[in-house]
Scaffold this motif. Structure first.
Motif, mmCIF file in Angstrom:
data_model
loop_
_atom_site.group_PDB
_atom_site.id
_atom_site.type_symbol
_atom_site.label_atom_id
_atom_site.label_comp_id
_atom_site.label_asym_id
_atom_site.label_seq_id
_atom_site.Cartn_x
_atom_site.Cartn_y
_atom_site.Cartn_z
ATOM 1 N N TRP A 10 0.858 -1.189 0.000
ATOM 2 C CA TRP A 10 0.000 0.000 0.000
ATOM 3 C C TRP A 10 0.891 1.234 0.000
ATOM 4 O O TRP A 10 1.904 1.293 0.708
ATOM 5 N N SER A 11 0.511 2.226 -0.787
ATOM 6 C CA SER A 11 1.324 3.433 -0.888
ATOM 7 C C SER A 11 0.440 4.663 -1.017
ATOM 8 O O SER A 11 -0.747 4.572 -1.330
ATOM 9 N N LYS A 12 1.029 5.816 -0.749
ATOM 10 C CA LYS A 12 0.328 7.091 -0.917
ATOM 11 C C LYS A 12 0.180 7.431 -2.388
ATOM 12 O O LYS A 12 -0.795 8.037 -2.800
ATOM 13 N N ASP A 13 1.194 7.073 -3.182
ATOM 14 C CA ASP A 13 1.198 7.307 -4.630
ATOM 15 C C ASP A 13 1.948 6.135 -5.261
ATOM 16 O O ASP A 13 3.174 6.091 -5.222
ATOM 17 N N PHE A 36 -2.244 -2.134 -9.974
ATOM 18 C CA PHE A 36 -0.872 -2.293 -9.478
ATOM 19 C C PHE A 36 0.175 -1.717 -10.423
ATOM 20 O O PHE A 36 0.037 -1.758 -11.635
ATOM 21 N N ILE A 37 1.282 -1.252 -9.806
ATOM 22 C CA ILE A 37 2.505 -0.889 -10.524
ATOM 23 C C ILE A 37 3.571 -1.851 -10.010
ATOM 24 O O ILE A 37 3.992 -1.762 -8.857
ATOM 25 N N PRO A 38 4.026 -2.796 -10.848
ATOM 26 C CA PRO A 38 4.967 -3.816 -10.371
ATOM 27 C C PRO A 38 6.437 -3.418 -10.536
ATOM 28 O O PRO A 38 6.817 -2.750 -11.492
ATOM 29 N N VAL A 39 7.229 -3.859 -9.573
ATOM 30 C CA VAL A 39 8.683 -3.760 -9.656
ATOM 31 C C VAL A 39 9.201 -5.165 -9.368
ATOM 32 O O VAL A 39 8.963 -5.704 -8.281
ATOM 33 N N LYS A 40 9.881 -5.762 -10.329
ATOM 34 C CA LYS A 40 10.380 -7.136 -10.171
ATOM 35 C C LYS A 40 11.826 -7.099 -9.703
ATOM 36 O O LYS A 40 12.676 -6.450 -10.297
ATOM 37 N N ASN A 43 15.461 -11.716 -7.930
ATOM 38 C CA ASN A 43 15.123 -13.111 -7.613
ATOM 39 C C ASN A 43 13.704 -13.469 -8.050
ATOM 40 O O ASN A 43 13.182 -14.516 -7.679
ATOM 41 N N GLY A 44 13.074 -12.597 -8.831
ATOM 42 C CA GLY A 44 11.775 -12.895 -9.413
ATOM 43 C C GLY A 44 10.571 -12.506 -8.582
ATOM 44 O O GLY A 44 9.436 -12.661 -9.040
ATOM 45 N N VAL A 45 10.773 -11.996 -7.378
ATOM 46 C CA VAL A 45 9.653 -11.543 -6.554
ATOM 47 C C VAL A 45 9.203 -10.176 -7.077
ATOM 48 O O VAL A 45 10.018 -9.295 -7.326
ATOM 49 N N THR A 46 7.898 -10.029 -7.224
ATOM 50 C CA THR A 46 7.350 -8.753 -7.689
ATOM 51 C C THR A 46 6.776 -7.990 -6.502
ATOM 52 O O THR A 46 6.029 -8.553 -5.700
ATOM 53 N N ILE A 47 7.149 -6.723 -6.414
ATOM 54 C CA ILE A 47 6.576 -5.806 -5.435
ATOM 55 C C ILE A 47 5.507 -5.031 -6.198
ATOM 56 O O ILE A 47 5.825 -4.274 -7.116
ATOM 57 N N ASP A 48 4.242 -5.238 -5.839
ATOM 58 C CA ASP A 48 3.124 -4.604 -6.534
ATOM 59 C C ASP A 48 2.608 -3.440 -5.706
ATOM 60 O O ASP A 48 1.996 -3.642 -4.650
#
Length: 128
Positions: A10-13, A36-40, A43-48
């Motif tokens: 969860w984020s403000k922006d 979502f805006i993903p950052v991979k 190691n392949g884990v995505t931060i959404d």
């Protein structure tokens, strides 16, 4: 074998938070997918990243990086003029730690999440 695949943060922006993490880690930000805006990570884990519907509570995310990635990210932290700490309690400002023979640093993202970069996995706390 179970492996972590993704986290929703969860984020403000969501755009600002994803760009910030991508820039700090030196990885691309993915295309928007639904809310979502993903950052991979490597190691392949995505931060959404997703926009929070209420107040965003601080969370802590630690990233294991190699020495070259640490050097590059730490240079970006300093260039951006970010406050950073050697500890999660923010009691050692403008310092890094050297736990277990590695290096570590804590800093905040635009939503107030506490991010950590470490070059060695955590070991036995009694060894500190």
């Amino acid at each position: 074998m179970a492996a972590l695949n993704h986290l929703i943060v969860w984020s403000k922006d969501k755009h600002a938070s994803a760009k910030f993490l991508g820039d700090m880690l030196g990885v691309p930000v993915g295309a928007e997918w639904g809310p979502f805006i993903p950052v991979k990570t490597s190691n392949g884990v995505t931060i959404d990243f997703v926009d929070g519907e209420s107040e965003v509570r601080m969370q802590h995310y630690a990233f294991l990086v190699d020495d070259a990635e640490f050097d590059a990210a730490f240079a970006r932290i300093r260039k951006a003029g970010l406050t950073y700490w050697a500890d999660p309690h923010k009691g050692q400002p403008s310092e890094i730690n050297r736990h277990w023979g590695g290096r570590g640093v804590y800093f905040e993202d635009p939503s107030g999440h506490l991010l950590e970069l470490i070059t060695k996995p955590y070991g036995d706390l009694a060894d500190l």
